[in-house]
Scaffold this active site. Structure first.
Site, PDB file in Angstrom:
ATOM      1  N   HIS A   1       0.818  -1.209   0.000  1.00  0.00           N
ATOM      2  CA  HIS A   1       0.000   0.000   0.000  1.00  0.00           C
ATOM      3  C   HIS A   1       0.856   1.266   0.000  1.00  0.00           C
ATOM      4  CE1 HIS A   1      -2.983  -2.683   2.408  1.00  0.00           C
ATOM      5  NE2 HIS A   1      -3.145  -2.851   1.108  1.00  0.00           N
TER       6      HIS A   1
ATOM      7  N   LYS B   1       5.547   5.761   7.542  1.00  0.00           N
ATOM      8  CA  LYS B   1       4.996   4.881   8.577  1.00  0.00           C
ATOM      9  C   LYS B   1       6.112   4.331   9.462  1.00  0.00           C
ATOM     10  CE  LYS B   1       1.210   3.292   5.638  1.00  0.00           C
ATOM     11  NZ  LYS B   1       0.649   2.138   4.917  1.00  0.00           N
TER      12      LYS B   1
END
Length: 185
Positions: A61, A70
């Site tokens: 993703h 992230k």
């Protein structure tokens, strides 16, 4: 905290100092000053937790525009975690890096903006946490096929459980250039 550089510049493995005894353990999972010292200057504005069963693969993703960096780790179980550099013009474009993240090794993996991300669960269950640098943006949500041969990812499973969405993602070479991040040196 030990900082381990990977073959993808900017993607880092972080090993916190763990203090343990017969009662259990303690470690600092995030400290802004320590992370800035390691080169991670991003501010985290969204925190997510997912729990998945053995054999589940989530990814690969990314968001574009409105990319997310992230900081990921595992609270329970073990996963094989992967980052892929998808920044147009990057010297490492299309290259991937994988790392085992487990509740026992306490490792964190920094996946910078401009990278696709995914993981597969190797234990009975895994509880996975990630701090994000941007809010989830449905319009920017995108993905790349988990088993794209050009990426050379050596996943430790061959027949994962996928969401419908992840089962329909394109190969990297089939993604329109304007739907990929741009490398900024």
């Amino acid at each position: 905290m030990k900082v381990i550089e990977t073959s993808l510049p900017g993607a880092l493995i972080l090993e916190p100092q763990v203090f343990g005894d017969a009662r259990g353990f303690f470690y600092e999972s995030y400290n802004k000053a320590s992370y800035r010292e390691a080169g991670i200057t991003a501010d985290f504005i969204q925190s997510n937790v997912s729990r998945s069963a053995k054999g589940v693969l989530r990814g690969l993703h990314y968001q574009w525009p409105n990319p997310q960096g992230k900081l990921v780790s595992v609270l329970e179980g073990e996963v094989y975690d992967v980052a892929v550099d998808i920044r147009r013009g990057s010297p490492t474009f299309g290259q991937s890096y994988g790392v085992m993240l487990t509740a026992e090794n306490h490792r964190h993996f920094w996946v910078p903006e401009g990278f696709a991300h995914g993981f597969c669960v190797l234990s009975e269950f895994a509880t996975f946490t990630y701090q994000c640098t941007a809010l989830y943006d449905r319009e920017a949500d995108a993905g790349i096929r988990w088993n794209d041969a050009d990426l050379g990812i050596d996943w430790p499973l061959s027949a994962p459980l996928l969401s419908d969405k992840d089962g329909k993602t394109p190969l990297l070479k089939d993604v329109a250039p304007e739907r990929l991040p741009i490398f900024v040196p």
